[in-house]
Each structure stands twice: as structure tokens, then as C-alpha cells.
Design an enzyme around this catalytic site. Structure first.
Site, short mmCIF file in Angstrom:
data_model
loop_
_atom_site.label_atom_id
_atom_site.label_comp_id
_atom_site.label_asym_id
_atom_site.label_seq_id
_atom_site.Cartn_x
_atom_site.Cartn_y
_atom_site.Cartn_z
CB ILE A 180 37.78 33.70 34.62
CG1 ILE A 180 36.36 33.64 34.04
CG2 ILE A 180 38.72 34.38 33.63
CD1 ILE A 180 35.72 34.99 33.82
CG ASP A 233 40.02 33.30 45.41
OD1 ASP A 233 39.29 33.38 46.43
OD2 ASP A 233 39.56 33.11 44.27
CB CYS A 245 40.03 40.54 31.05
SG CYS A 245 41.31 40.82 29.83
CG ASP A 301 38.51 43.60 27.44
OD1 ASP A 301 38.48 44.11 26.30
OD2 ASP A 301 37.68 42.75 27.84
CD GLU A 328 33.28 48.67 30.21
OE1 GLU A 328 32.36 48.00 29.67
OE2 GLU A 328 34.30 48.15 30.68
CG HIS A 339 33.68 44.77 28.33
ND1 HIS A 339 32.99 45.36 29.36
CD2 HIS A 339 33.77 43.46 28.65
CE1 HIS A 339 32.68 44.45 30.27
NE2 HIS A 339 33.14 43.29 29.85
CG LEU A 340 37.33 43.41 22.33
CD1 LEU A 340 38.51 43.38 21.37
CD2 LEU A 340 36.02 43.46 21.56
N GLY A 341 36.43 40.70 26.34
CA GLY A 341 36.70 39.46 27.05
C GLY A 341 35.84 38.29 26.61
CB ALA A 342 32.34 37.61 26.76
#
Length: 533
Positions: A154, A173, A232, A258, A263, A281-284
């Protein structure tokens, strides 16, 4: 009798049709996942369970699932599934690792724009009949520095979009190679530099012990004044109360959130702040992403229930029924070897070489390599499995090579893992004895025989008299019981290592006391998934 599958969360009709087309009976009950008692009552009828995030697959539910063979998660996160309980019952857990990558990345970019230009608040003001043009003074995206924490699948999509927006992208990373960073058009940096220079920070790292609370009061204080933060990924990556304080003080100019620590988030201090854009939580949550993950999970579960094929399994290697009895112990061995190196290597890995000697060279080395790579990166990527590990390693630009050779030593067969970074080369070798349990037989070129247990202590030291007593005394002082003790050295008075199999996690105070000793170079607690070993 045809297999039966329960779909207990909302899933695309495409998935339901795929099950039926493959000859599987399917009950689509999208609200039953929220009714714990009802789900417990009926779960015993099913061979498969397809879920998203609403259904909580607990140990209690798994115990009631007398016929359950596979759980399919339409999405990547498996936080709502008790993997350990499922594994002990022999239930395969599958996910769909890459079905919503683009959707989640796009949502992060959308939040970045919304925060930069205060779009939700400006919308509300305008709808209220106000014309507060001077109140909503935003900032441009072009030319700004974007810091990406976690540049895997991602994060890489976010990076490509940000480069297209003419942003300067920094990426933190541990598994991102310089070659992959150059390919993406980003600059690989350490976390401190990213915090100090980024105008926007977006998080795309999995939730692990190392990443939990990666943005907290201390790290937020090191960010550039006026930074804007997007999350996100997972709510627990940020300590919410610390972010709230940083937003109130103005040090953090804005945030797009997000995901939350708890939750569903129906009451959060973040909701009261005008400089925060919140989404549930609209990421997907796009039509394309839901179609992708629904189709994938239905196909994977159908293939397993009708043909025995396994793909994208969290807790089972992709092996055939014929080779399973002999291969399974070496799958575990390969994973343990990778896990050792993954836990003791702090700098980015550039190359991995896996040597199969003797009888192991004739096995399914692709499965063995996948297991080793999964163990290697699991300390950083908790949801990795044997299918996704090679892809994730490739995305990070790590070079992987395989070597096979005839029997060359006293063992019928063994596996040797060599990992190279910019600073060092690490090697470890292991084999399985007749009991099927993994054992370390060589570390850093030093021979030893160490049984692998769930909790171990790895010590590098100078070969001096009294080391066994010193280690035993310090462990005893901190109530750490030693189950097994293995030693090795390259020469008298030279470099030496000790591998201690201990009965439980070792306290940090014991580690601190060990590394304070003049003769000890390093001491590290290790954890391995070795089942009932």
C-alpha cells in the site's frame, strides 16, 4: 455431501455465486456475525466460514465449530480471528492480502487533500449559509515533503501517487532496499529524519510489537512543526491521546484519521477537534475493492473445500497431501531459521541466500523458501504468510537466491540461511532429527546443537571461563528457568555463542544486566512458533 459455507458478514453477491458455481452450499446471513449467540448455535453445521471484520471468530466460537475446515477473511487483517485456536483445531485461516491496496492508498491521498484544504469544515460552513472564504486558508500539496512509514504494497502505491503530485517522498521501512526506493522515486531514510523533515506523514505499516504506538508524545515532539498526519492503517499505530494534545497545541496542524484505537469509534476526543478529518474505517470501502476481496476469498475457499488446494493461508504452508508428512517438519525449520535472522537483524536486508544440502535439496524447496522468507519478515509484517512473503520481499528489492547441493556433512540434510546487509553477513543452519523438531546446528559459522523452543535467549560473548555460571546466575536471579543450554565457539578465547531454551519470556532487566557484562557482546530474547515444542 456437498460442503457448506456460512457467509456471516456482508459480502458481494459475486462471492455467493462463485460458491454455488463450484457446487458448494452457501448460506448468506450477513447480520448473524453480530449476533454471537446465534452464530454459536449454528456454526457447527458448516465446513467453511467467510467473514469480513464484523464477525469475531473467538476461541469459543471455534470450539463450537465441530465441522469447520476453513475460515476465509475477505481482506488482509485477521485481528478478528483467533489464529492460534484455529490452528490447534486444524482449521485453515485464509486472507486476501492484496485485494484492497489501491483503494486504501487512494483514501490516504484523499484524506491528505481534505486535511490540507479543510474541505469537510468548509463544506459545512458553506451549507450553513456562510461565506467564510478567508477562514479556510489551506496549503498546497505540490513541493511538500511526504513521509511514508511503511513502504510495502500500500505504501508503494501511495508513493507513486505522491510522486505524480510532485511531492518529495521520504520512506521509512526496515525492509525497503535502496534499489526499490530508487525504483519508486523515493528516498529511504531513518525514522528520525522522516519526522524532522516531513510536511505530511502517512502510515502504512502493519501493527506489530515494534510499530505499536510508533507515533507517540516523544516521536510527535520530534516532528516538523505544522505537520499533518494521515492514518489509514491501524489505529494502534498512534497513541490517540498524544495526538490529541499535539493537535490542540498546534504542533500538529491537522490529521486525517480512518482507523482508531478502539472500533467502532463512536466517542473519541479526535471528533471534537476542528483540524481533524475523521472517516469510519473506509480504507477498503470501494465497489472495486469489495468485489476483488469477495471474489478472491470465495475462489480460495472453494478450491480448498473441493480440491484440497491451499492458497493465502495464514497458518498452513501450500503443500500437497502426498508430500506433507515429510515436508512439514522442514517447513517449520525453514520458518524458524528465518525468524531467528529477522529478530536479530536491525538494518535493512539486501540479499538472502538459502542453501539446501543433502535430502532437503530434493524436497519442495519453493515451499521451504517461502517459509523461510515468511519467518524472516514476520517481526515487521505480522500478517505475512508463505504465499505473500515472496511478493513482499520482492517489493522491497531484496535479492533472493537458492542453492542446492549433494550431502556434504554428517547430516542427511540441512538448510542454511545467509542474509547480507550493508554492514554484515549473518548465517544460520538447522536440521530436523527423527522427532521432527527443528534444531540449530550452526550460527555465524560456529557449530552447536540447540533445540528450538518457543522462548530462547541468544548471547554472543568472548570465550572466557565462567560464562555458563554467569548466564545461569543472572537468569536465576530474574526467575528465568533454563530448559536447555547450548554453547559453541570458533576457537579457545575467541568468539562464542550461547543459545538458551527458557521456560518463558525473559524480563528486560535481565537483558540489561547481561549486556552490561564486559565479556558479553550482545543478548537478545527470541520467540519462535514451534507448536507444542
Amino acid at each position: 455431501m456437498a460442503p457448506r459455507v456460512l457467509v456471516s458478514d456482508k459480502l458481494s453477491p459475486t462471492a455467493i455465486q462463485i460458491f454455488r458455481d463450484r457446487g458448494i452450499e452457501v448460506d448468506y446471513l450477513p447480520d448473524v456475525g453480530k449476533d454471537k449467540e446465534k452464530l454459536l448455535e449454528i456454526i457447527g453445521q458448516y465446513d467453511g466460514l467467510a467473514v469480513r471484520s464484523a464477525t469475531k471468530v473467538t476461541e469459543k466460537l471455534i470450539k463450537a465449530a465441530k465441522n469447520l475446515k476453513v475460515i476465509g477473511r475477505a481482506g488482509i487483517g485477521v485481528d478478528n480471528i483467533d489464529i492460534h485456536a484455529a490452528s490447534r483445531r486444524g482449521i485453515i485461516v485464509m486472507n486476501t492480502p492484496f485485494g484492497n491496496s489501491i483503494t486504501t492508498a487512494e483514501h490516504a491521498i484523499a484524506l491528505m487533500f481534505a486535511v490540507a484544504r479543510q474541505l469537510p469544515e468548509a463544506d459545512q460552513s458553506t451549507r450553513a449559509g456562510k461565506w467564510e472564504k478567508n477562514r479556510f486558508m489551506g496549503v498546497e500539496i505540490t513541493g511538500k515533503v511526504l513521509g511514508i512509514i511503511g513502504c510495502g504494497n500500500i505504501g508503494a502505491v501511495v508513493a507513486s501517487r505522491a510522486v505524480g503530485l510532485k511531492m518529495h517522498v521520504l520512506a521509512f521501512d526496515p525492509f525497503l532496499s535502496e534499489a526499490r526506493a530508487q525504483e519508486l522515486g523515493v528516498r529511504k531514510v531513518e525514522l528520525d529524519e522522516l519526522l524532522a523533515k516531513a510536511d505530511f506523514i502517512t502510515l502504512h505499516t502493519p501493527l506489530t510489537d515494534k510499530t505499536r504506538g510508533i507515533l507517540n508524545a516523544e516521536t510527535l515532539a520530534r516532528t516538523k512543526p505544522g505537520v499533518r498526519i494521515i492514518n489509514c492503517a491501524r489505529g494502534e499505530l498512534i497513541v490517540e491521546k498524544d495526538l490529541v494534545e499535539a493537535l490542540k497545541s498546534g504542533h500538529v496542524a491537522g490529521a486525517g484519521i480512518d482507523v482508531y484505537e478502539k472500533e467502532p469509534a463512536t466517542d473519541s476526543a479526535l471528533f471534537d477537534l476542528p483540524n481533524v478529518v475523521c472517516t469510519p474505517h473506509l480504507g477498503a470501502s470501494t465497489t472495486e475493492a469489495q468485489e476483488n476481496v469477495a471474489r478472491q476469498v470465495a475462489e480460495q475457499m472453494s478450491e480448498y473445500l473441493t480440491k484440497g488446494a491451499v492458497s493465502n493461508a495464514i497458518n498452513m504452508p501450500p503443500i500437497t497431501a502426498e508430500e506433507a508428512p515429510r515436508l512439514r517438519p522442514f517447513i517449520k525449520l525453514a520458518e524458524v531459521l528465518g525468524a531467528f535472522v529477522g529478530q536479530v537483524t536491525d538494518e535493512p536486508i539486501q540479499e538472502v541466500e538459502i542453501l539446501f544440502d543433502g535430502s532437503t535439496a530434493a524436497m519442495n524447496t519453493r515451499a521451504l523458501m517461502s517459509a523461510a522468507l515468511a519467518g524472516l519478515i514476520r517481526p515487521q509484517v505480522a500478517d505475512v504468510n508463505m504465499v505473500s512473503a515472496p511478493i513482499m520481499v520482492k517489493e522491497r528489492g531484496i535479492i533472493v537466491s537458492e542453492v542446492k547441493r549433494d550431502k556434504s556433512g554428517i547430516f542427511d540434510g540441512y538448510i542454511k540461511l545467509t542474509v547480507r546487509t550493508s554492514l554484515r553477513e549473518r548465517t544460520i543452519a538447522g536440521t530436523c532429527f527423527s522427532d521432527g523438531r527443528p534444531r540449530f546446528i550452526q550460527i555465524k559459522g560456529i557449530n552447536l546443537d540447540a533445540e528450538v523452543g518457543p522462548n530462547m535467549l541468544y548471547v554472543t560473548n568472548v570465550d572466557v571461563p565462567g560464562m555458563i555460571g554467569l548466564l545461569g546466575t543472572i537468569c536465576g536471579k530474574h526467575q528465568v528457568n533454563i530448559a536447555n543450554f547450548a554453547l559453541g565457539r570458533n576457537r579457545p578465547g575467541g568468539d562464542a555463542i550461547a543459545m538458551l531454551y527458557i521456560d518463558g519470556p525473559i524480563p528486560q532487566a535481565a537483558i540489561d544486566e547481561l549486556v552490561a557484562q564486559e565479556s558479553i557482546k550482545d543478548a537478545r530474547p527470541l520467540e519462535f512458533n514451534v507448536g507444542d515444542a
